[in-house]
Scaffold this motif. Structure first.
Motif, PDB file in Angstrom:
ATOM      1  N   LEU A   1      71.673  53.995   8.495  1.00  0.00           N
ATOM      2  CA  LEU A   1      70.482  54.487   7.820  1.00  0.00           C
ATOM      3  C   LEU A   1      69.321  53.506   7.926  1.00  0.00           C
ATOM      4  O   LEU A   1      68.152  53.900   7.898  1.00  0.00           O
ATOM      5  N   VAL A   2      69.630  52.223   8.049  1.00  0.00           N
ATOM      6  CA  VAL A   2      68.589  51.202   8.153  1.00  0.00           C
ATOM      7  C   VAL A   2      68.024  51.121   9.567  1.00  0.00           C
ATOM      8  O   VAL A   2      66.825  50.908   9.768  1.00  0.00           O
ATOM      9  N   TYR A   3      68.881  51.309  10.557  1.00  0.00           N
ATOM     10  CA  TYR A   3      68.493  51.096  11.954  1.00  0.00           C
ATOM     11  C   TYR A   3      67.275  51.907  12.388  1.00  0.00           C
ATOM     12  O   TYR A   3      66.382  51.363  13.064  1.00  0.00           O
ATOM     13  N   PRO A   4      67.163  53.221  12.053  1.00  0.00           N
ATOM     14  CA  PRO A   4      65.998  53.988  12.545  1.00  0.00           C
ATOM     15  C   PRO A   4      64.659  53.424  12.110  1.00  0.00           C
ATOM     16  O   PRO A   4      63.654  53.586  12.812  1.00  0.00           O
ATOM     17  N   PHE A   5      64.603  52.751  10.953  1.00  0.00           N
ATOM     18  CA  PHE A   5      63.328  52.209  10.477  1.00  0.00           C
ATOM     19  C   PHE A   5      62.839  51.045  11.346  1.00  0.00           C
ATOM     20  O   PHE A   5      61.642  50.730  11.348  1.00  0.00           O
ATOM     21  N   LEU A   6      63.743  50.390  12.066  1.00  0.00           N
ATOM     22  CA  LEU A   6      63.363  49.261  12.915  1.00  0.00           C
ATOM     23  C   LEU A   6      63.331  49.629  14.392  1.00  0.00           C
ATOM     24  O   LEU A   6      62.989  48.806  15.227  1.00  0.00           O
ATOM     25  N   GLN A   7      63.695  50.888  14.695  1.00  0.00           N
ATOM     26  CA  GLN A   7      63.759  51.307  16.090  1.00  0.00           C
ATOM     27  C   GLN A   7      62.401  51.210  16.782  1.00  0.00           C
ATOM     28  O   GLN A   7      62.310  50.847  17.955  1.00  0.00           O
ATOM     29  N   ARG A   8      61.344  51.521  16.052  1.00  0.00           N
ATOM     30  CA  ARG A   8      60.011  51.505  16.680  1.00  0.00           C
ATOM     31  C   ARG A   8      59.625  50.110  17.162  1.00  0.00           C
ATOM     32  O   ARG A   8      58.849  49.972  18.108  1.00  0.00           O
ATOM     33  N   TYR A   9      60.166  49.059  16.519  1.00  0.00           N
ATOM     34  CA  TYR A   9      59.848  47.704  16.953  1.00  0.00           C
ATOM     35  C   TYR A   9      60.541  47.377  18.272  1.00  0.00           C
ATOM     36  O   TYR A   9      60.023  46.610  19.081  1.00  0.00           O
ATOM     37  N   PHE A  10      61.729  47.969  18.494  1.00  0.00           N
ATOM     38  CA  PHE A  10      62.384  47.783  19.784  1.00  0.00           C
ATOM     39  C   PHE A  10      61.525  48.365  20.903  1.00  0.00           C
ATOM     40  O   PHE A  10      61.338  47.751  21.953  1.00  0.00           O
ATOM     41  N   VAL A  11      60.999  49.575  20.665  1.00  0.00           N
ATOM     42  CA  VAL A  11      60.152  50.224  21.671  1.00  0.00           C
ATOM     43  C   VAL A  11      58.902  49.395  21.933  1.00  0.00           C
ATOM     44  O   VAL A  11      58.487  49.201  23.073  1.00  0.00           O
ATOM     45  N   LYS A  12      58.301  48.873  20.840  1.00  0.00           N
ATOM     46  CA  LYS A  12      57.104  48.049  20.994  1.00  0.00           C
ATOM     47  C   LYS A  12      57.413  46.787  21.785  1.00  0.00           C
ATOM     48  O   LYS A  12      56.640  46.358  22.635  1.00  0.00           O
ATOM     49  N   GLY A  13      58.553  46.187  21.529  1.00  0.00           N
ATOM     50  CA  GLY A  13      58.946  44.973  22.261  1.00  0.00           C
ATOM     51  C   GLY A  13      59.141  45.229  23.738  1.00  0.00           C
ATOM     52  O   GLY A  13      58.736  44.435  24.589  1.00  0.00           O
ATOM     53  N   ILE A  14      59.730  46.385  24.072  1.00  0.00           N
ATOM     54  CA  ILE A  14      59.925  46.737  25.476  1.00  0.00           C
ATOM     55  C   ILE A  14      58.590  46.950  26.166  1.00  0.00           C
ATOM     56  O   ILE A  14      58.363  46.515  27.297  1.00  0.00           O
TER      57      ILE A  14
END
Length: 292
Positions: A272-285
């Motif tokens: 449940l926590v992971y989706p809230f930080l997923q956008r930062y992974f995309v930004k980092g890529i």
């Protein structure tokens, strides 16, 4: 003809990766529908939909001794441990990017050496005992305050930031603390979020330190508590069935349902926590792609 071949190739790719995605998702989905299905119906077999939806297995699990206390301990461990690790690793990584730091290369080489050299369980146990971390909440926090792999990732990311930003801030009178908290750290959010997810998953799942060094029930983590209950699933199922029978319910909890429920309780919070930080992974890529 070329467009037709490209369309066929794209279609094949979508089908292939859709099948791969379903293969990854379905086992977890199956555990979920099994845990909320009527145990008797679930034992006959499930495919896509739950049968006789009931949450009695979850109710029975949360009525067990120490579950709520263990959940609170694991949650605090994950939040506090992740915050401390991210802060310490980020600060250390930033310091290692500065040429003015005395013995910077020596410290960095020692840090890298810890990734390849591991003394083992017995020295670790003796060290924790020597620092009086047994039966202490600090056992969950201090040993993981600095993680070499996280420091390397942060240091590498910060070295890619434009040096002109820090130079202009210094010309305006800003010191290193101001530069770090107002310039470097905000720009490093993508890598910090990535590290936070890695650390949170590790803190939430770890139970060995609890097993070896904690004997008091007040500091038991959810993972170790559920592991004990998992080994006793048959007795728990019997007790839960007896309790439900006294309440007039005809549901009979099975050991398989208990195992599925325990699996869901352990994995669901972190998912449940992971989706809230997923956008930062995309930004980092995307930042990595722009920087080439």
């Amino acid at each position: 003809m070329q467009r037709l071949s490209e369309a066929a190739f794209q279609t094949l790719n979508y089908l292939l990766f859709t099948c791969f995605m379903l293969l990854c998702i379905y086992p977890f989905y199956y555990i979920f529908i099994y845990s909320i299905s009527d145990p008797a119906e679930a034992a006959k077999g499930l495919l896509l939909l739950p049968k006789g939806v009931t949450f009695q297995s979850y109710s029975s699990m949360f009525q067990l001794d120490n579950i709520k206390q263990a959940f609170v301990v694991s949650t605090l461990r994950t939040i506090v441990g992740t915050a401390v690790t991210v802060f310490c690793c980020t600060m250390f990584g930033y310091v290692l990017t500065k040429d003015k730091m005395i013995l910077r290369k020596t410290f960095y080489r020692i840090l890298i050496a810890t990734m390849y050299l591991n003394a083992g369980l017995i020295p670790w146990y003796l060290t924790m005992k020597a620092y009086s971390l047994g039966n202490s909440f600090l056992l969950y926090i201090l040993p993981s305050a600095i993680v070499a792999f996280y420091v390397v990732l942060i240091k590498t990311f910060m070295e890619q930031l434009p040096a002109a930003l820090e130079e202009s801030a210094m010309m305006d009178g800003a010191g290193y603390p101001t530069i770090f908290f107002k310039i470097v750290f905000p720009l490093s959010i993508p890598i910090v979020a990535t590290i936070a997810v890695f650390c949170a998953v590790n803190q939430w799942n770890t139970w060995t330190d609890n097993y070896f060094l904690v004997s008091t029930e007040k500091l038991q983590t959810l993972q170790l508590t559920l592991l004990h209950y998992l080994r006793e699933s048959e007795s728990i199922a019997s007790q839960s069935t007896m309790d439900l029978t006294r309440q007039g319910s005809q549901i009979r909890i099975t050991p398989s349902t208990i195992r599925m429920t325990i699996t869901m309780i352990v994995t669901l919070p972190i998912l449940l926590v992971y989706p809230f930080l997923q956008r930062y992974f995309v930004k980092g890529i995307m930042l990595g792609a722009v920087k080439g």
